[in-house]
Design a protein around this motif. Sequence first.
Motif, PDB file in Angstrom:
ATOM      1  N   TYR A  50       0.834  -1.193   0.000  1.00 32.16           N
ATOM      2  CA  TYR A  50       0.000   0.000   0.000  1.00 32.16           C
ATOM      3  C   TYR A  50       0.874   1.249   0.000  1.00 32.16           C
ATOM      4  O   TYR A  50       1.917   1.293   0.633  1.00 32.16           O
ATOM      5  CB  TYR A  50      -0.896   0.044   1.245  1.00 32.16           C
ATOM      6  N   ALA A  51       0.427   2.269  -0.696  1.00 29.56           N
ATOM      7  CA  ALA A  51       1.079   3.574  -0.683  1.00 29.56           C
ATOM      8  C   ALA A  51      -0.014   4.626  -0.677  1.00 29.56           C
ATOM      9  O   ALA A  51      -1.055   4.463  -1.302  1.00 29.56           O
ATOM     10  CB  ALA A  51       1.968   3.746  -1.904  1.00 29.56           C
ATOM     11  N   ILE A  52       0.228   5.686   0.055  1.00 31.14           N
ATOM     12  CA  ILE A  52      -0.708   6.798   0.096  1.00 31.14           C
ATOM     13  C   ILE A  52       0.031   8.019  -0.422  1.00 31.14           C
ATOM     14  O   ILE A  52       1.150   8.305  -0.001  1.00 31.14           O
ATOM     15  CB  ILE A  52      -1.220   7.050   1.529  1.00 31.14           C
ATOM     16  N   ALA A  53      -0.583   8.734  -1.350  1.00 33.93           N
ATOM     17  CA  ALA A  53       0.045   9.919  -1.922  1.00 33.93           C
ATOM     18  C   ALA A  53      -0.939  11.082  -1.894  1.00 33.93           C
ATOM     19  O   ALA A  53      -2.151  10.895  -2.009  1.00 33.93           O
ATOM     20  CB  ALA A  53       0.481   9.631  -3.358  1.00 33.93           C
ATOM     21  N   PHE A  54      -0.394  12.261  -1.738  1.00 35.81           N
ATOM     22  CA  PHE A  54      -1.189  13.475  -1.730  1.00 35.81           C
ATOM     23  C   PHE A  54      -0.600  14.446  -2.743  1.00 35.81           C
ATOM     24  O   PHE A  54       0.581  14.396  -3.044  1.00 35.81           O
ATOM     25  CB  PHE A  54      -1.179  14.117  -0.339  1.00 35.81           C
ATOM     26  N   THR A  55      -1.419  15.343  -3.214  1.00 34.97           N
ATOM     27  CA  THR A  55      -0.943  16.372  -4.129  1.00 34.97           C
ATOM     28  C   THR A  55      -1.262  17.744  -3.564  1.00 34.97           C
ATOM     29  O   THR A  55      -2.199  17.905  -2.783  1.00 34.97           O
ATOM     30  CB  THR A  55      -1.569  16.220  -5.525  1.00 34.97           C
ATOM     31  N   THR A  56      -0.459  18.716  -3.962  1.00 33.03           N
ATOM     32  CA  THR A  56      -0.723  20.089  -3.546  1.00 33.03           C
ATOM     33  C   THR A  56      -1.122  20.948  -4.743  1.00 33.03           C
ATOM     34  O   THR A  56      -1.229  22.154  -4.625  1.00 33.03           O
ATOM     35  CB  THR A  56       0.529  20.702  -2.884  1.00 33.03           C
ATOM     36  N   THR A  57      -1.357  20.310  -5.875  1.00 32.91           N
ATOM     37  CA  THR A  57      -1.766  21.051  -7.068  1.00 32.91           C
ATOM     38  C   THR A  57      -3.143  21.662  -6.842  1.00 32.91           C
ATOM     39  O   THR A  57      -4.028  21.010  -6.286  1.00 32.91           O
ATOM     40  CB  THR A  57      -1.732  20.156  -8.316  1.00 32.91           C
ATOM     41  N   PRO A  58      -3.342  22.909  -7.264  1.00 34.65           N
ATOM     42  CA  PRO A  58      -4.620  23.564  -7.006  1.00 34.65           C
ATOM     43  C   PRO A  58      -5.755  23.098  -7.917  1.00 34.65           C
ATOM     44  O   PRO A  58      -6.908  23.317  -7.624  1.00 34.65           O
ATOM     45  CB  PRO A  58      -4.316  25.045  -7.263  1.00 34.65           C
ATOM     46  N   ARG A  59      -5.449  22.450  -8.987  1.00 41.18           N
ATOM     47  CA  ARG A  59      -6.506  22.038  -9.920  1.00 41.18           C
ATOM     48  C   ARG A  59      -6.484  20.520 -10.103  1.00 41.18           C
ATOM     49  O   ARG A  59      -5.422  19.886 -10.058  1.00 41.18           O
ATOM     50  CB  ARG A  59      -6.337  22.728 -11.245  1.00 41.18           C
ATOM     51  N   PRO A  60      -7.618  19.941 -10.320  1.00 37.56           N
ATOM     52  CA  PRO A  60      -7.658  18.488 -10.539  1.00 37.56           C
ATOM     53  C   PRO A  60      -6.952  18.119 -11.847  1.00 37.56           C
ATOM     54  O   PRO A  60      -7.050  18.830 -12.842  1.00 37.56           O
ATOM     55  CB  PRO A  60      -9.145  18.169 -10.623  1.00 37.56           C
ATOM     56  N   GLN A  61      -6.213  17.045 -11.811  1.00 38.19           N
ATOM     57  CA  GLN A  61      -5.552  16.532 -13.008  1.00 38.19           C
ATOM     58  C   GLN A  61      -5.867  15.060 -13.129  1.00 38.19           C
ATOM     59  O   GLN A  61      -6.250  14.406 -12.161  1.00 38.19           O
ATOM     60  CB  GLN A  61      -4.041  16.735 -12.916  1.00 38.19           C
ATOM     61  N   GLN A  62      -5.684  14.541 -14.314  1.00 43.02           N
ATOM     62  CA  GLN A  62      -5.885  13.112 -14.525  1.00 43.02           C
ATOM     63  C   GLN A  62      -4.799  12.341 -13.773  1.00 43.02           C
ATOM     64  O   GLN A  62      -3.623  12.692 -13.849  1.00 43.02           O
ATOM     65  CB  GLN A  62      -5.793  12.772 -16.011  1.00 43.02           C
ATOM     66  N   PRO A  63      -5.179  11.322 -13.033  1.00 39.04           N
ATOM     67  CA  PRO A  63      -4.162  10.512 -12.359  1.00 39.04           C
ATOM     68  C   PRO A  63      -3.329   9.737 -13.379  1.00 39.04           C
ATOM     69  O   PRO A  63      -3.781   9.446 -14.490  1.00 39.04           O
ATOM     70  CB  PRO A  63      -4.970   9.565 -11.474  1.00 39.04           C
ATOM     71  N   LEU A  64      -2.114   9.410 -12.981  1.00 37.45           N
ATOM     72  CA  LEU A  64      -1.253   8.593 -13.835  1.00 37.45           C
ATOM     73  C   LEU A  64      -1.816   7.182 -13.925  1.00 37.45           C
ATOM     74  O   LEU A  64      -2.358   6.665 -12.945  1.00 37.45           O
ATOM     75  CB  LEU A  64       0.159   8.524 -13.261  1.00 37.45           C
ATOM     76  N   PRO A  65      -1.652   6.535 -15.051  1.00 36.43           N
ATOM     77  CA  PRO A  65      -2.032   5.118 -15.131  1.00 36.43           C
ATOM     78  C   PRO A  65      -1.196   4.308 -14.133  1.00 36.43           C
ATOM     79  O   PRO A  65      -0.035   4.623 -13.879  1.00 36.43           O
ATOM     80  CB  PRO A  65      -1.691   4.736 -16.570  1.00 36.43           C
ATOM     81  N   ASP A  66      -1.793   3.277 -13.573  1.00 36.82           N
ATOM     82  CA  ASP A  66      -1.115   2.469 -12.548  1.00 36.82           C
ATOM     83  C   ASP A  66       0.278   2.016 -12.969  1.00 36.82           C
ATOM     84  O   ASP A  66       1.227   2.072 -12.186  1.00 36.82           O
ATOM     85  CB  ASP A  66      -1.962   1.248 -12.182  1.00 36.82           C
ATOM     86  N   GLY A  67       0.426   1.559 -14.197  1.00 37.55           N
ATOM     87  CA  GLY A  67       1.706   1.042 -14.663  1.00 37.55           C
ATOM     88  C   GLY A  67       2.814   2.078 -14.685  1.00 37.55           C
ATOM     89  O   GLY A  67       3.994   1.744 -14.609  1.00 37.55           O
ATOM     90  N   MET A  68       2.447   3.358 -14.764  1.00 38.16           N
ATOM     91  CA  MET A  68       3.454   4.418 -14.792  1.00 38.16           C
ATOM     92  C   MET A  68       3.973   4.755 -13.396  1.00 38.16           C
ATOM     93  O   MET A  68       4.916   5.534 -13.243  1.00 38.16           O
ATOM     94  CB  MET A  68       2.895   5.670 -15.457  1.00 38.16           C
ATOM     95  N   LEU A  69       3.388   4.164 -12.368  1.00 37.21           N
ATOM     96  CA  LEU A  69       3.824   4.429 -11.004  1.00 37.21           C
ATOM     97  C   LEU A  69       5.014   3.574 -10.583  1.00 37.21           C
ATOM     98  O   LEU A  69       5.669   3.867  -9.576  1.00 37.21           O
ATOM     99  CB  LEU A  69       2.662   4.215 -10.034  1.00 37.21           C
ATOM    100  N   ASP A  70       5.321   2.515 -11.323  1.00 41.61           N
ATOM    101  CA  ASP A  70       6.413   1.615 -10.936  1.00 41.61           C
ATOM    102  C   ASP A  70       7.738   2.347 -10.710  1.00 41.61           C
ATOM    103  O   ASP A  70       8.412   2.100  -9.701  1.00 41.61           O
ATOM    104  CB  ASP A  70       6.595   0.493 -11.953  1.00 41.61           C
ATOM    105  N   PRO A  71       8.162   3.274 -11.592  1.00 41.51           N
ATOM    106  CA  PRO A  71       9.424   3.979 -11.328  1.00 41.51           C
ATOM    107  C   PRO A  71       9.377   4.832 -10.057  1.00 41.51           C
ATOM    108  O   PRO A  71      10.381   4.978  -9.367  1.00 41.51           O
ATOM    109  CB  PRO A  71       9.611   4.871 -12.559  1.00 41.51           C
ATOM    110  N   ILE A  72       8.203   5.354  -9.739  1.00 47.38           N
ATOM    111  CA  ILE A  72       8.071   6.141  -8.520  1.00 47.38           C
ATOM    112  C   ILE A  72       8.216   5.230  -7.304  1.00 47.38           C
ATOM    113  O   ILE A  72       8.916   5.555  -6.339  1.00 47.38           O
ATOM    114  CB  ILE A  72       6.731   6.899  -8.497  1.00 47.38           C
ATOM    115  N   PHE A  73       7.554   4.061  -7.333  1.00 49.31           N
ATOM    116  CA  PHE A  73       7.698   3.097  -6.240  1.00 49.31           C
ATOM    117  C   PHE A  73       9.163   2.693  -6.076  1.00 49.31           C
ATOM    118  O   PHE A  73       9.679   2.608  -4.965  1.00 49.31           O
ATOM    119  CB  PHE A  73       6.859   1.847  -6.489  1.00 49.31           C
TER     120      PHE A  73
END
Length: 98
Positions: free
Chosen positions: A12-35
């Motif tokens: 499990y990972a929990i992430a938050f954003t501080t961007t003021p406007r809603p954006q499209q989330p990244l596709p799940d597969g694109m999160l692997d490098p971040i993990f």
Amino acid sequence: MGAAYSNGSGDYAIAFTTTPRPQQPLPDGMLDPIFAAVMDSVEEALLNSMFTAVTTTGVRGRVRHAVPHQQVLRRLVTAGRLPTGAGPGLRPGACWGG
């Protein structure tokens, strides 16, 4: 340190954003490098804390010994986890990563 953390791993990972406007989330597969980056940084922090610690005497004379750097390095070389000759460069108080 032997673990894997990626999309679909069950961790499990929990992430938050501080961007003021809603954006499209990244596709799940694109999160692997971040993990992988998060896991690498946590591993580096853990190793740095272990290998920069010094022997400490606390309350009532309780002693907690520092990790024996050279002994650990010799064992890692013997186990084939580090190249031969990697040991001499690490000295007590030096960071694991350089």
